[in-house]
Design an enzyme around this catalytic site. Structure first.
Site, PDB file in Angstrom:
ATOM      1  N   LEU A   1      55.598  63.061  32.021  1.00  0.00           N
ATOM      2  CA  LEU A   1      54.884  61.817  31.707  1.00  0.00           C
ATOM      3  C   LEU A   1      53.468  61.823  32.298  1.00  0.00           C
ATOM      4  O   LEU A   1      53.265  62.204  33.448  1.00  0.00           O
ATOM      5  CB  LEU A   1      55.667  60.628  32.293  1.00  0.00           C
ATOM      6  CG  LEU A   1      54.996  59.254  32.215  1.00  0.00           C
ATOM      7  CD1 LEU A   1      54.929  58.750  30.772  1.00  0.00           C
ATOM      8  CD2 LEU A   1      55.742  58.233  33.069  1.00  0.00           C
TER       9      LEU A   1
ATOM     10  N   HIS B   1      51.981  40.470  43.999  1.00  0.00           N
ATOM     11  CA  HIS B   1      51.478  41.840  43.768  1.00  0.00           C
ATOM     12  C   HIS B   1      52.418  42.852  44.428  1.00  0.00           C
ATOM     13  O   HIS B   1      52.721  43.898  43.866  1.00  0.00           O
ATOM     14  CB  HIS B   1      50.063  41.998  44.337  1.00  0.00           C
ATOM     15  CG  HIS B   1      49.053  41.105  43.677  1.00  0.00           C
ATOM     16  ND1 HIS B   1      48.990  40.960  42.312  1.00  0.00           N
ATOM     17  CD2 HIS B   1      48.073  40.313  44.176  1.00  0.00           C
ATOM     18  CE1 HIS B   1      48.017  40.124  42.000  1.00  0.00           C
ATOM     19  NE2 HIS B   1      47.453  39.707  43.116  1.00  0.00           N
TER      20      HIS B   1
ATOM     21  N   ASP C   1      50.756  41.428  33.868  1.00  0.00           N
ATOM     22  CA  ASP C   1      50.205  40.125  34.240  1.00  0.00           C
ATOM     23  C   ASP C   1      51.284  39.188  34.782  1.00  0.00           C
ATOM     24  O   ASP C   1      52.460  39.314  34.430  1.00  0.00           O
ATOM     25  CB  ASP C   1      49.532  39.504  32.995  1.00  0.00           C
ATOM     26  CG  ASP C   1      48.575  38.385  33.375  1.00  0.00           C
ATOM     27  OD1 ASP C   1      48.177  38.299  34.554  1.00  0.00           O
ATOM     28  OD2 ASP C   1      48.237  37.592  32.481  1.00  0.00           O
TER      29      ASP C   1
HETATM   30  C1  IPE Z   1      44.268  41.364  33.150  1.00  0.00           C
HETATM   31  O1  IPE Z   1      44.856  40.275  33.776  1.00  0.00           O
HETATM   32  C2  IPE Z   1      44.019  42.453  34.151  1.00  0.00           C
HETATM   33  C3  IPE Z   1      45.198  43.048  34.765  1.00  0.00           C
HETATM   34  C4  IPE Z   1      46.448  42.795  34.498  1.00  0.00           C
HETATM   35  C5  IPE Z   1      44.898  44.048  35.737  1.00  0.00           C
HETATM   36  P1  IPE Z   1      44.009  39.024  34.260  1.00  0.00           P
HETATM   37  O2  IPE Z   1      44.978  38.070  34.834  1.00  0.00           O
HETATM   38  O3  IPE Z   1      42.893  39.439  35.113  1.00  0.00           O
HETATM   39  O4  IPE Z   1      43.408  38.473  32.873  1.00  0.00           O
HETATM   40  P2  IPE Z   1      42.950  37.015  32.468  1.00  0.00           P
HETATM   41  O5  IPE Z   1      41.991  36.569  33.512  1.00  0.00           O
HETATM   42  O6  IPE Z   1      44.162  36.162  32.445  1.00  0.00           O
HETATM   43  O7  IPE Z   1      42.351  37.174  31.116  1.00  0.00           O
HETATM   44  C1  IPE Z   2      48.249  40.629  37.377  1.00  0.00           C
HETATM   45  O1  IPE Z   2      48.723  39.433  37.902  1.00  0.00           O
HETATM   46  C2  IPE Z   2      47.745  41.582  38.434  1.00  0.00           C
HETATM   47  C3  IPE Z   2      46.282  41.660  38.526  1.00  0.00           C
HETATM   48  C4  IPE Z   2      45.421  41.119  37.703  1.00  0.00           C
HETATM   49  C5  IPE Z   2      45.748  42.446  39.614  1.00  0.00           C
HETATM   50  P1  IPE Z   2      47.750  38.244  38.192  1.00  0.00           P
HETATM   51  O2  IPE Z   2      47.252  38.358  39.585  1.00  0.00           O
HETATM   52  O3  IPE Z   2      46.699  38.110  37.148  1.00  0.00           O
HETATM   53  O4  IPE Z   2      48.754  36.999  38.104  1.00  0.00           O
HETATM   54  P2  IPE Z   2      48.482  35.616  37.395  1.00  0.00           P
HETATM   55  O5  IPE Z   2      48.061  35.898  35.990  1.00  0.00           O
HETATM   56  O6  IPE Z   2      47.424  34.919  38.181  1.00  0.00           O
HETATM   57  O7  IPE Z   2      49.805  34.929  37.458  1.00  0.00           O
HETATM   58 MG    MG Z   3      46.634  37.164  35.340  1.00  0.00          MG
END
Ligand code: IPE
Ligand code: IPE
Ligand code: MG
Length: 254
Positions: free
Chosen positions: A134, A40, A23
């Site tokens: 792995l 990303h 995240d």
């Molecule tokens: C969880 O992250 C999903 C992934 C890392 C793929 P999100 O950013 O979508 O989760 P919330 O919305 O903060 O709970």
């Molecule tokens: C995690 O990073 C990746 C995905 C959920 C695809 P985020 O895109 O949720 O990044 P934040 O949480 O908005 O910073």
């Molecule tokens: Mg996120």
């Protein structure tokens, strides 16, 4: 720094399965005045680094939460950018996976993925299927509630057709109907970027996992951070409902 940390890790007590909620890509990019997709894009570097780190340590299973069922509701541009990045990365990484004896697996609702992504993924699964090192499990279009609903539906169908008797259903049965049926439960779950939640990830499988949260955003997460998480894991006493005394006696006897 990295080597000092790795030296402290007890190789006989590694978590068999590590699961990571990657995240913070979006915020990482926004903090730099960039588009979310830029985050990303840089997150892929961390994936490479951590997969390599786990393979080097001899971790059996690494599950990466890359895209949740709920993430489909993000702006179209971000979703399309992520899908393109994903497919492109997988295509490019297959030779490295093979070189490092890594087998790719996917869990999630593949029906939701665009055709080109599904095709690319299936090829990568086939091309790495014989690898014995792995196991890299990508959670894509995955959510735990989706998975559990699916399992219940399938069990219902199998009861209806007489394949299983309802009174024989136990925890092992349910486990066999999950998309993770071939993998042991994660022992360590890491979430980056300072959020303290599970966000619909492996709700059933994480029952006794040790949870590790770090403020580091995913694009900044590197092997040294992984080692820190493993060291923290190794410092904990996993009790599985028993008392500390029972656990200590068991370890002295073993
Ligand atoms: C969880 O992250 C999903 C992934 C890392 C793929 P999100 O950013 O979508 O989760 P919330 O919305 O903060 O709970
Ligand atoms: C995690 O990073 C990746 C995905 C959920 C695809 P985020 O895109 O949720 O990044 P934040 O949480 O908005 O910073
Ligand atoms: Mg996120």
């Amino acid at each position: 720094m990295e080597s000092a940390l790795i030296a402290q890790i007890d190789k006989n007590r590694l978590p068999k399965h590590i699961a990571i909620i990657m995240d913070g890509n979006g915020r990482w990019a926004e903090e730099k005045g960039q588009e979310r997709l830029y985050g990303h894009f840089h997150g892929v570097e961390s994936v490479r680094n951590i997969v390599e780190g786990c393979a080097e340590l001899g971790i059996g299973y690494l599950t990466l939460y890359a895209f949740s069922t709920e993430n489909w509701d993000r702006p179209v541009q971000e979703v399309e950018g992520l899908m393109a990045l994903l497919v492109d990365t997988i295509r490019k990484e297959v030779p490295t996976l093979n070189k490092n004896n890594i087998r790719l697996h996917v869990i999630g609702d593949m029906q939701m993925l665009p055709e080109f992504a599904r095709k690319e993924l299936n090829e990568a699964l086939e091309m790495t299927a014989v690898n014995t090192g792995l196991n890299l499990v990508m959670a894509l279009s995955y959510s735990s509630r989706w998975e559990l609903v699916n399992a219940v539906k399938q069990i219902g169908l199998d009861v209806q057709s007489g394949k299983i008797a309802p009174e024989t259903i136990d925890q092992d049965t349910l486990q066999q109907y999950l998309s993770t049926s071939q993998f042991p439960d994660p022992e360590l779950m890491i979430r980056t970027s300072g959020e303290y939640r599970i966000s619909n990830f492996l709700l059933y499988q994480l029952a006794y996992a040790e949870l590790y949260f770090t403020n580091t955003r995913w694009p900044d997460f590197r092997k040294e951070h992984l080692y820190e998480a493993i060291l923290d894991f190794q410092s904990r006493e996993r009790r599985f409902g028993k008392t500390g005394e029972q656990i200590q006696n068991e370890t002295t006897l073993a």
